[in-house]
Design a protein around this motif. Structure first.
Motif, PDB file in Angstrom:
ATOM      1  N   VAL A 158     109.068  51.428 -40.498  1.00  0.00           N
ATOM      2  CA  VAL A 158     107.963  52.383 -40.313  1.00  0.00           C
ATOM      3  C   VAL A 158     107.315  52.708 -41.658  1.00  0.00           C
ATOM      4  CG1 VAL A 158     107.345  54.713 -39.546  1.00  0.00           C
ATOM      5  CG2 VAL A 158     109.027  53.367 -38.263  1.00  0.00           C
ATOM      6  N   LYS A 159     106.015  52.399 -41.741  1.00  0.00           N
ATOM      7  CA  LYS A 159     105.275  52.627 -42.993  1.00  0.00           C
ATOM      8  C   LYS A 159     104.203  53.712 -42.858  1.00  0.00           C
ATOM      9  CE  LYS A 159     107.569  49.129 -44.628  1.00  0.00           C
ATOM     10  NZ  LYS A 159     108.771  49.388 -45.448  1.00  0.00           N
ATOM     11  N   GLN A 160     103.724  53.942 -41.623  1.00  0.00           N
ATOM     12  CA  GLN A 160     102.571  54.835 -41.445  1.00  0.00           C
ATOM     13  C   GLN A 160     102.937  56.307 -41.350  1.00  0.00           C
ATOM     14  OE1 GLN A 160     104.058  52.885 -39.135  1.00  0.00           O
ATOM     15  NE2 GLN A 160     102.967  52.969 -37.166  1.00  0.00           N
ATOM     16  N   TRP A 161     104.240  56.625 -41.274  1.00  0.00           N
ATOM     17  CA  TRP A 161     104.670  58.017 -41.161  1.00  0.00           C
ATOM     18  C   TRP A 161     105.714  58.321 -42.220  1.00  0.00           C
ATOM     19  CZ3 TRP A 161     101.419  60.462 -38.264  1.00  0.00           C
ATOM     20  CH2 TRP A 161     100.843  59.835 -37.156  1.00  0.00           C
ATOM     21  N   LYS A 162     105.850  59.612 -42.512  1.00  0.00           N
ATOM     22  CA  LYS A 162     106.896  60.038 -43.451  1.00  0.00           C
ATOM     23  C   LYS A 162     107.600  61.266 -42.894  1.00  0.00           C
ATOM     24  CE  LYS A 162     103.880  62.882 -46.401  1.00  0.00           C
ATOM     25  NZ  LYS A 162     102.713  62.809 -45.513  1.00  0.00           N
ATOM     26  N   ILE A 163     108.769  61.542 -43.378  1.00  0.00           N
ATOM     27  CA  ILE A 163     109.521  62.711 -42.950  1.00  0.00           C
ATOM     28  C   ILE A 163     108.705  63.968 -43.253  1.00  0.00           C
ATOM     29  CG2 ILE A 163     111.597  64.084 -43.387  1.00  0.00           C
ATOM     30  CD1 ILE A 163     113.058  61.407 -43.920  1.00  0.00           C
ATOM     31  N   GLY A 164     108.613  64.866 -42.264  1.00  0.00           N
ATOM     32  CA  GLY A 164     107.847  66.095 -42.418  1.00  0.00           C
ATOM     33  C   GLY A 164     106.480  66.064 -41.770  1.00  0.00           C
ATOM     34  N   ASP A 165     106.012  64.884 -41.360  1.00  0.00           N
ATOM     35  CA  ASP A 165     104.708  64.799 -40.694  1.00  0.00           C
ATOM     36  C   ASP A 165     104.732  65.514 -39.349  1.00  0.00           C
ATOM     37  OD1 ASP A 165     103.499  63.372 -42.710  1.00  0.00           O
ATOM     38  OD2 ASP A 165     103.732  61.414 -41.747  1.00  0.00           O
ATOM     39  N   ARG A 166     103.637  66.210 -39.034  1.00  0.00           N
ATOM     40  CA  ARG A 166     103.467  66.878 -37.737  1.00  0.00           C
ATOM     41  C   ARG A 166     102.801  65.890 -36.783  1.00  0.00           C
ATOM     42  NH1 ARG A 166     100.022  70.539 -37.205  1.00  0.00           N
ATOM     43  NH2 ARG A 166     101.025  72.251 -36.104  1.00  0.00           N
ATOM     44  N   VAL A 167     103.483  65.540 -35.700  1.00  0.00           N
ATOM     45  CA  VAL A 167     102.974  64.519 -34.792  1.00  0.00           C
ATOM     46  C   VAL A 167     103.137  64.945 -33.337  1.00  0.00           C
ATOM     47  CG1 VAL A 167     103.450  62.607 -36.382  1.00  0.00           C
ATOM     48  CG2 VAL A 167     105.200  63.290 -34.702  1.00  0.00           C
ATOM     49  N   CYS A 168     102.330  64.318 -32.491  1.00  0.00           N
ATOM     50  CA  CYS A 168     102.601  64.329 -31.061  1.00  0.00           C
ATOM     51  C   CYS A 168     102.815  62.879 -30.660  1.00  0.00           C
ATOM     52  CB  CYS A 168     101.455  64.967 -30.268  1.00  0.00           C
ATOM     53  SG  CYS A 168      99.828  64.242 -30.538  1.00  0.00           S
ATOM     54  N   ALA A 169     103.573  62.659 -29.599  1.00  0.00           N
ATOM     55  CA  ALA A 169     103.951  61.290 -29.273  1.00  0.00           C
ATOM     56  C   ALA A 169     104.124  61.100 -27.781  1.00  0.00           C
ATOM     57  CB  ALA A 169     105.257  60.914 -29.994  1.00  0.00           C
ATOM     58  N   LEU A 170     103.758  59.902 -27.330  1.00  0.00           N
ATOM     59  CA  LEU A 170     104.063  59.463 -25.978  1.00  0.00           C
ATOM     60  C   LEU A 170     105.422  58.783 -26.008  1.00  0.00           C
ATOM     61  CD1 LEU A 170     102.685  59.136 -23.099  1.00  0.00           C
ATOM     62  CD2 LEU A 170     102.168  56.798 -23.825  1.00  0.00           C
ATOM     63  N   VAL A 171     106.324  59.201 -25.129  1.00  0.00           N
ATOM     64  CA  VAL A 171     107.660  58.609 -25.070  1.00  0.00           C
ATOM     65  C   VAL A 171     107.924  58.116 -23.650  1.00  0.00           C
ATOM     66  CG1 VAL A 171     108.586  59.965 -26.975  1.00  0.00           C
ATOM     67  CG2 VAL A 171     108.734  60.874 -24.668  1.00  0.00           C
ATOM     68  N   ALA A 172     108.848  57.179 -23.515  1.00  0.00           N
ATOM     69  CA  ALA A 172     109.175  56.635 -22.196  1.00  0.00           C
ATOM     70  C   ALA A 172     110.190  57.487 -21.453  1.00  0.00           C
ATOM     71  CB  ALA A 172     109.694  55.209 -22.334  1.00  0.00           C
ATOM     72  N   GLY A 173     110.684  58.527 -22.095  1.00  0.00           N
ATOM     73  CA  GLY A 173     111.675  59.430 -21.517  1.00  0.00           C
ATOM     74  C   GLY A 173     112.352  60.196 -22.634  1.00  0.00           C
ATOM     75  N   GLY A 174     113.122  61.234 -22.257  1.00  0.00           N
ATOM     76  CA  GLY A 174     113.877  61.983 -23.253  1.00  0.00           C
ATOM     77  C   GLY A 174     113.132  63.096 -23.936  1.00  0.00           C
ATOM     78  N   GLY A 175     111.955  63.474 -23.433  1.00  0.00           N
ATOM     79  CA  GLY A 175     111.144  64.485 -24.094  1.00  0.00           C
ATOM     80  C   GLY A 175     111.643  65.907 -23.943  1.00  0.00           C
ATOM     81  N   TYR A 176     112.402  66.199 -22.881  1.00  0.00           N
ATOM     82  CA  TYR A 176     112.906  67.552 -22.666  1.00  0.00           C
ATOM     83  C   TYR A 176     114.157  67.767 -23.511  1.00  0.00           C
ATOM     84  CZ  TYR A 176     110.191  67.921 -18.222  1.00  0.00           C
ATOM     85  OH  TYR A 176     109.220  67.963 -17.253  1.00  0.00           O
ATOM     86  N   ALA A 177     114.003  67.764 -24.804  1.00  0.00           N
ATOM     87  CA  ALA A 177     115.153  67.877 -25.706  1.00  0.00           C
ATOM     88  C   ALA A 177     114.684  68.379 -27.057  1.00  0.00           C
ATOM     89  CB  ALA A 177     115.844  66.520 -25.853  1.00  0.00           C
ATOM     90  N   SER A 178     115.622  68.855 -27.850  1.00  0.00           N
ATOM     91  CA  SER A 178     115.270  69.355 -29.171  1.00  0.00           C
ATOM     92  C   SER A 178     115.056  68.230 -30.173  1.00  0.00           C
ATOM     93  CB  SER A 178     116.348  70.322 -29.673  1.00  0.00           C
ATOM     94  OG  SER A 178     117.615  69.697 -29.687  1.00  0.00           O
ATOM     95  N   GLU A 179     115.440  67.012 -29.829  1.00  0.00           N
ATOM     96  CA  GLU A 179     115.165  65.829 -30.641  1.00  0.00           C
ATOM     97  C   GLU A 179     114.838  64.665 -29.716  1.00  0.00           C
ATOM     98  OE1 GLU A 179     118.042  66.835 -34.493  1.00  0.00           O
ATOM     99  OE2 GLU A 179     118.483  65.096 -33.231  1.00  0.00           O
ATOM    100  N   ALA A 180     113.926  63.812 -30.154  1.00  0.00           N
ATOM    101  CA  ALA A 180     113.552  62.651 -29.341  1.00  0.00           C
ATOM    102  C   ALA A 180     113.093  61.527 -30.259  1.00  0.00           C
ATOM    103  CB  ALA A 180     112.437  63.015 -28.358  1.00  0.00           C
ATOM    104  N   VAL A 181     113.319  60.297 -29.826  1.00  0.00           N
ATOM    105  CA  VAL A 181     112.812  59.153 -30.583  1.00  0.00           C
ATOM    106  C   VAL A 181     111.540  58.642 -29.921  1.00  0.00           C
ATOM    107  CG1 VAL A 181     115.038  58.440 -31.518  1.00  0.00           C
ATOM    108  CG2 VAL A 181     114.302  57.543 -29.304  1.00  0.00           C
ATOM    109  N   ALA A 182     110.645  58.115 -30.760  1.00  0.00           N
ATOM    110  CA  ALA A 182     109.386  57.560 -30.266  1.00  0.00           C
ATOM    111  C   ALA A 182     109.015  56.348 -31.107  1.00  0.00           C
ATOM    112  CB  ALA A 182     108.267  58.594 -30.337  1.00  0.00           C
ATOM    113  N   PRO A 183     108.467  55.293 -30.495  1.00  0.00           N
ATOM    114  CA  PRO A 183     107.918  54.200 -31.297  1.00  0.00           C
ATOM    115  C   PRO A 183     106.856  54.752 -32.251  1.00  0.00           C
ATOM    116  CG  PRO A 183     108.064  53.554 -28.993  1.00  0.00           C
ATOM    117  CD  PRO A 183     108.343  55.028 -29.047  1.00  0.00           C
TER     118      PRO A 183
END
Length: 325
Positions: free
Chosen positions: A77-102
């Motif tokens: 991953v080159k386009q993002w860095k730790i601390g960036d504020r983002v919104c993301a589309l995920v295939a599942g797992g969004g109802y959680a305090s942590e989630a992974v996203a492409p």
């Protein structure tokens, strides 16, 4: 991490808060500390056992969109860095305090928006762009109809199409919802409980070029009847009935296109292309206030069952959001 779990298929009461191990991002993903997550109709279908998660996504944690802060990034991953504020589309797992996203499915939260507002964007904006502008090939100056105009999809479609130079018609189930959508930009709002949308538009000599339908059933034939020559019908759900009877001669004579899609199982590359179009064409309109997030109500994560009850009631106008402390 904290997560809402579907204990077994059923009603809203099967959603329970549990502690789970935090997910790990792969080389092309980011880990997001989730501050807010959107609630969508597909989450309800998944909870009921009718919409399984695609391979690789959590099958017992619903949630298709999140907003938060990037906590960890994959090696590619080159386009993002730790601390960036983002919104993301995920295939599942969004109802959680942590989630992974492409990484390709993340977008910056538009300037001036909160995490709650950011979480309201991905699922509906990706869906509308993919189906109205890519599949439906909407063009400036055309007439557009969306059924369920007060839903999250509806309020997004109204604003996006108006901003792109379209004339917008909607159907909704109450006068309050119709009035709200007209304030949002709809040119005609039809209460389907008191008016037949086909007859209403015919009486006003208003044909339609692109229709976004979530209803199905007998709406399909009516949609075909009001489409202009070379019109496009795009189906993204069939809440009323997945089966329809249509007059194929009308389809041929008017050279109609009937298509449909589901987005959840598509590749990160496909969704990434949508994200780029949104960033280029729509995100600037959000930052200027031309397009606004429409939030109906928020619930803390632990009250996800109440959020689902509200979604199933169809009383809401716009988006329902879960907040995470």
């Amino acid at each position: 991490m904290k997560a809402i779990i579907i204990k077994n298929p059923g009603g809203p009461e099967v959603l329970e808060l549990e502690e789970r191990e935090s997910p790990k991002p792969n080389a092309n993903e980011v880990l997001i500390e989730v501050k807010a997550a959107g609630v969508n109709r597909p989450d309800v279908f998944q909870r009921m056992g009718g919409y399984p998660a695609p391979e690789g996504a959590p099958d017992d944690i619903p949630g298709l969109e999140v907003a938060g802060i990037i906590k960890e990034i994959g090696t590619n991953v080159k386009q993002w860095k730790i601390g960036d504020r983002v919104c993301a589309l995920v295939a599942g797992g969004g109802y959680a305090s942590e989630a992974v996203a492409p990484a390709t499915q993340c977008l910056p939260i538009p300037q001036g928006l909160s995490f709650v507002e950011g979480a309201s964007l991905p699922e509906t904006f990706f869906t509308v762009w993919s189906n109205v502008f890519d599949r439906g090939q909407f063009r400036k100056g055309e007439n557009f109809l969306v059924h369920g105009g007060s839903s999250g999809i509806g309020v997004t479609a109204i604003q996006m199409v108006k901003s792109m130079g379209g004339k917008v018609f909607i159907t909704a189930g109450t006068q309050e919802k119709c009035d709200f959508t007209k304030k949002l930009g709809a040119d005609l709002a039809i209460n389907y409980k008191t008016q037949d949308f086909e007859e209403y538009l015919k009486e006003r000599n208003e044909g339609v070029d692109v229709i976004l339908d979530m209803v199905g059933g007998d709406y399909t034939a009516k949609n075909i009847n009001i489409l202009n020559p070379d019109g496009r019908l795009v189906i993204i759900n069939a809440m009323k009935d997945p089966e329809s009877t249509i007059n194929m001669k009308r389809v041929m004579v008017k050279r109609l296109t009937i298509t449909g899609s589901t987005l959840r199982a598509r590749s990160p590359e496909f969704k990434g292309a949508i994200a780029e179009n949104l960033k280029r064409h729509i995100w600037p309109k959000i930052e200027t206030g031309e397009i606004k997030p429409i939030i109906y109500k928020t619930f803390p994560l632990v009250e996800a069952s109440k959020a689902h009850m509200l979604m199933e009631s169809s009383e809401h106008i716009g988006k329902i959001i879960l907040t995470i402390e």
